[in-house]
Each structure stands twice: as C-alpha cells, then as structure tokens.
Design a protein around this motif. Structure first.
Motif, short mmCIF file in Angstrom:
data_model
loop_
_atom_site.label_atom_id
_atom_site.label_comp_id
_atom_site.label_asym_id
_atom_site.label_seq_id
_atom_site.Cartn_x
_atom_site.Cartn_y
_atom_site.Cartn_z
N CYS A 80 1.23 3.87 3.45
CA CYS A 80 1.58 4.59 2.26
C CYS A 80 0.08 4.24 1.30
O CYS A 80 -0.36 3.16 1.49
CB CYS A 80 2.55 3.75 1.14
N ASP A 104 10.42 6.11 -2.34
CA ASP A 104 9.39 6.76 -3.15
C ASP A 104 9.76 8.23 -3.66
O ASP A 104 8.97 8.58 -4.49
CB ASP A 104 7.86 6.74 -2.49
N SER A 118 3.35 8.89 0.66
CA SER A 118 4.38 8.11 1.11
C SER A 118 5.33 8.99 1.93
O SER A 118 6.18 10.11 1.42
CB SER A 118 5.05 7.54 0.04
#
Ligand code: SF4
Ligand code: SF4
Length: 358
Positions: free
Chosen positions: A58, A148, A156
């Motif tokens: 991420c 997310d 992400s």
C-alpha cells in the motif's frame, strides 16, 4: 453491490462456539479493566511484530518490507514470556502481514497459554476456510481487517471487491470477534466507500470502525462537511465498538488537538521484529531498548513521561489504553532528546480497536 444483500449463515455449532468465546473474552476484558484500574505497574496492550514482510505494498504504508524473514518461533515465545511476566493483558499481533508467518498458530496458542488476550491485525488476503478454522483452534479472540476502498486502485488493493468473499467466510466460520476498519480523509478518492464498507461489515455481523488519513506534517486537518457526515454515519454504525467511549475520533475528524496522557513505553508497548521496545508504530526508534533489558523502572519512567506528540496523536489504540489512566498521575518527566523525521510522512490515523495497518 449485489454481495451486500447475500445472506451468510454460520452453523448452529459455530454460533454456539462463537457465543461462548465472545462471553469468555468479555469476562477477560472486564478483568483486564479491573486490573488496569487497580495497578499502573503492568502493560495493558502490546503490539508484537512476528513478520515485517507483507504480500501487499500500500503506497501510504511505512510498516512493511518485502524481504525480511519471520521471527523464529522460539524467539517469539521468549518475548511473549517476558511480556506475560510483566503482567501484560492484551497482545495484538501486527506486521507486515502476520498470516505470512509459518508458525503463527503456535504464536497465538502461546499468547493464550500465558493467559493473555490474543488479537491480530491482517490484510486478510491469506484467509480461507481452513485458515479461519486454524485460527479458531489456536484461540484467537479478536481480528481486524482494514479495507481502504470498494474497488482496488494504485494506492491499495485492500478493497471490498477483493476481500468480500473472505469476509463472508469469516461470517460463516470465525468464532472470534471481527472488526472492519475503513478510512476517510486525504487521499481517499471516494468518501462514500467508507460507508459502504461499514454497512457491509455490520450486515455480516462484524463491528466497524473508521480511520482518517492525513498527508501532512503532523498537523491534523478537519474533514470536509460531506466527509464529516459520512464519518458520523460510520461511527453510528460502529456503535458496538469500544471506540465510542473515546472523544478522540471526533477531535481528529474536526482537526482538533486532544488533551490526554500518552502512557506508551509503559501501559502500551510496540515490540518490533528485532525485539526492541518503541513508543508506538509512529514513533519507532525510542526508547529502542531490547525487551529483555526493559526494566520496571524504565516502564515507570515512561508512565510519567510527557509525550511531545500527544496533542496531535493519531494512534487510537494507545489513546484507548490511555482512558484507563488519564484521570490520574500527571506526567512531568521529559523524554530523552529525539531527532524528528527528516521528511514528512503520510500518516494513517487509526480510529478503532487496533492499529489496523494491514
Ligand atoms: S504518536 Fe501518539 S501513541 Fe505514539 S508516542 Fe506519540 S502520543 Fe504516544
Ligand atoms: S498497510 Fe498493511 S497490507 Fe498494506 S503494505 Fe502496510 S502492512 Fe501491508
């Protein structure tokens, strides 16, 4: 999404096991609170990192690598024994991605064997029915997944789309408590995603919390009006969570400083993969002392040490631990000098039961 209406049912046997484990964990949590109120001499919550490596990358995350090896089981057990001897109440396994650790089940078993509450933060990608059953058997009590977005993007891959099947498996097979953390704030393309994720979580019988991302130099920025509305709606959905007792999340959403006493280094510890004690995930490097050499006197000193980062702190789990001591023992010691980071970093502000990094 079509999946939001899908009904997922656990078997009667799983439901019974779940109720029993929830009830036992509640009793243990109440004992934990009583013990924390009666004495300030032990850690309440400790994050341990058995695996710094992660299968994802991420772009906002500063807590993973793609090369490191798992911490050997014997070493993890030694650290857990030291924490148990300090009187620690709760251990949360974090990372990196803890499910990549080949002997994770035994780590969880050892936490339970030593009488501590066992939790874990994961990105969930390695979950399947067999893995969930193994976590049940090992004695896991809490699990948190941070999601997310609704669809994966360049920032992400932890999206509802990629994880929804695993969430359904958890709803069907897990006997431990599951919390889903969603995010709002800077860098989040569609704030509505947080509400969709929270609604899905509650629909599946999980608790729900929300984190706020700020890309700044440590300054808390208020959410916009529209995002504030979504924030309040997600908070309302997540009202079963312990976090509702904390004003902190509302202050973060409004960009306000928070008045509290951070007891990190004492009531909360962050133990990195190298076995060093740190204040927290966002203040790694201090005190940086090996756990085996971390004495009760050092913990006592940190209990009374004022943290320069407290007013703008964004680490919710430490704030929740702080609630138990905020009313007593003003802090009048200063920490050893620390060098501030050379470059500002994006901060993931957590508002929930755990750090929720994964
Ligand atoms: S960032 Fe927050 S939790 Fe970490 S040491 Fe500072 S005040 Fe404590
Ligand atoms: S946020 Fe979690 S899943 Fe993403 S890279 Fe960091 S540790 Fe891995």
């Amino acid at each position: 999404m079509a999946e939001e209406t899908k009904v997922v049912r656990a078997t009667a046997k799983t439901l019974l096991r779940r109720r029993l484990r929830f009830a036992r964990t509640r009793v243990r949590e109440l004992r934990m609170i009583g013990k924390a109120l009666a004495s300030t001499k032990h850690p309440i919550l400790v994050h341990v990192i058995p695996m710094r490596r992660c299968n994802l990358a991420c772009t906002y995350c500063n807590e993973f690598d793609d090369v490191s090896n798992p911490v050997p089981l014997a070493e993890m057990k030694t650290r857990l024994d030291l924490l148990a001897e300090m009187g620690t109440s709760i251990i949360t396994i974090s990372g990196g991605e803890p499910l990549m650790h080949p002997e994770l089940d035994e780590v969880i078993r050892h936490i339970r064997r030593r009488g501590m509450i066992a939790g874990m933060i994961t990105n969930g990608f390695y979950l399947n029915q067999e893995r969930i059953e193994r976590l049940n058997e090992a004695g896991l009590e809490h699990l948190q997944i941070s999601i997310d977005n609704v669809a994966p993007d360049d920032v992400s891959k932890k999206s509802l789309k990629t994880l929804d099947g695993r969430l359904e498996m958890l709803a069907e097979h897990a006997v431990f408590q599951v919390n889903i953390n969603s995010v709002l704030g800077s860098g989040v393309k569609d704030p509505e995603d947080a509400l969709k994720i929270a609604q899905r979580a509650v629909h599946l019988g999980f608790t729900s919390t929300v984190g706020i991302i700020h890309d700044n130099n440590g300054q808390l920025k208020p959410l916009g009006e529209h995002e504030q509305g979504i924030f309040e709606a997600v908070m309302e959905l997540g009202k079963r969570s312990f976090s509702r007792f904390n004003d902190f999340q509302h202050n973060v959403a409004r960009g306000k400083e928070h008045d509290w006493r951070c007891r990190s280094g004492s009531r909360y510890l962050y133990i990195c993969e190298d076995g060093l004690v740190h204040w927290c995930s966002q203040q790694r490097g201090y005190p940086g002392i090996p756990l085996a050499e971390y004495t009760p006197e050092m913990r006592h000193r940190e209990y009374f040490t004022e943290k320069f980062c407290a007013a703008r702190c964004t680490v919710s789990c430490v704030q929740q631990v702080g609630i138990l001591d905020n009313w007593r023992d003003p802090q009048n010691l200063k920490p050893m000098p620390m060098t501030p980071p050379a470059t500002p970093q994006t901060q993931l502000v957590q508002i929930g039961q755990g750090r929720g990094d994964s």
